[in-house]
Design a protein around this motif. Structure first.
Motif, mmCIF file in Angstrom:
data_model
loop_
_atom_site.group_PDB
_atom_site.id
_atom_site.type_symbol
_atom_site.label_atom_id
_atom_site.label_comp_id
_atom_site.label_asym_id
_atom_site.label_seq_id
_atom_site.Cartn_x
_atom_site.Cartn_y
_atom_site.Cartn_z
ATOM 1 N N VAL A 280 7.830 -5.231 -3.891
ATOM 2 C CA VAL A 280 6.841 -4.634 -3.002
ATOM 3 C C VAL A 280 6.309 -3.385 -3.695
ATOM 4 C CG1 VAL A 280 6.470 -3.571 -0.751
ATOM 5 C CG2 VAL A 280 7.998 -5.533 -0.961
ATOM 6 N N PHE B 193 4.049 0.171 -3.263
ATOM 7 C CA PHE B 193 3.526 1.136 -2.303
ATOM 8 C C PHE B 193 2.473 1.998 -2.979
ATOM 9 C CE2 PHE B 193 7.785 0.003 -1.063
ATOM 10 C CZ PHE B 193 7.657 -0.236 0.290
ATOM 11 N N CYS C 112 0.875 -1.227 1.349
ATOM 12 C CA CYS C 112 2.117 -1.883 0.940
ATOM 13 C C CYS C 112 1.730 -3.305 0.553
ATOM 14 C CB CYS C 112 3.096 -1.878 2.106
ATOM 15 S SG CYS C 112 4.610 -2.763 1.765
ATOM 16 N N ARG D 37 -2.185 4.447 3.485
ATOM 17 C CA ARG D 37 -1.021 3.920 2.760
ATOM 18 C C ARG D 37 -1.123 2.403 2.696
ATOM 19 N NH1 ARG D 37 4.430 6.659 4.712
ATOM 20 N NH2 ARG D 37 3.905 5.607 6.639
ATOM 21 N N GLY E 126 8.750 3.491 -1.842
ATOM 22 C CA GLY E 126 7.835 4.055 -0.855
ATOM 23 C C GLY E 126 8.078 5.523 -0.585
#
Length: 68
Positions: free
Chosen positions: A16, A18, A58, A56, A35
């Motif tokens: 993932v 960020f 993700c 933000r 993150g």
């Protein structure tokens, strides 16, 4: 017609990611897999500029497979 049950998971070969960008200027945080580190970059930017709003992001990649 035939119905087959599927499942969706995070792709095992990816992480993932960020990211963040300031809503008042062109500043962007470095894309990271942590993150919390991106949040720290946002807070540092706020401390330097007084800018308080961020977008933000993700990003993850999915894998869909037939359920077993």
């Amino acid at each position: 017609m035939r119905y087959v049950t599927h499942r969706i998971t995070q792709h095992p070969d990816t992480d993932v990611t960020f990211e963040a960008e300031c809503l008042k200027c062109e500043w962007q945080a470095t894309p990271l897999t942590d993150g919390g580190a991106v949040d720290v970059e946002c807070m540092s930017h706020t401390g330097r500029t007084g800018h308080q709003g961020f977008r933000r992001l993700c990003t993850s990649f999915a894998l869909v497979e037939r359920a077993k």
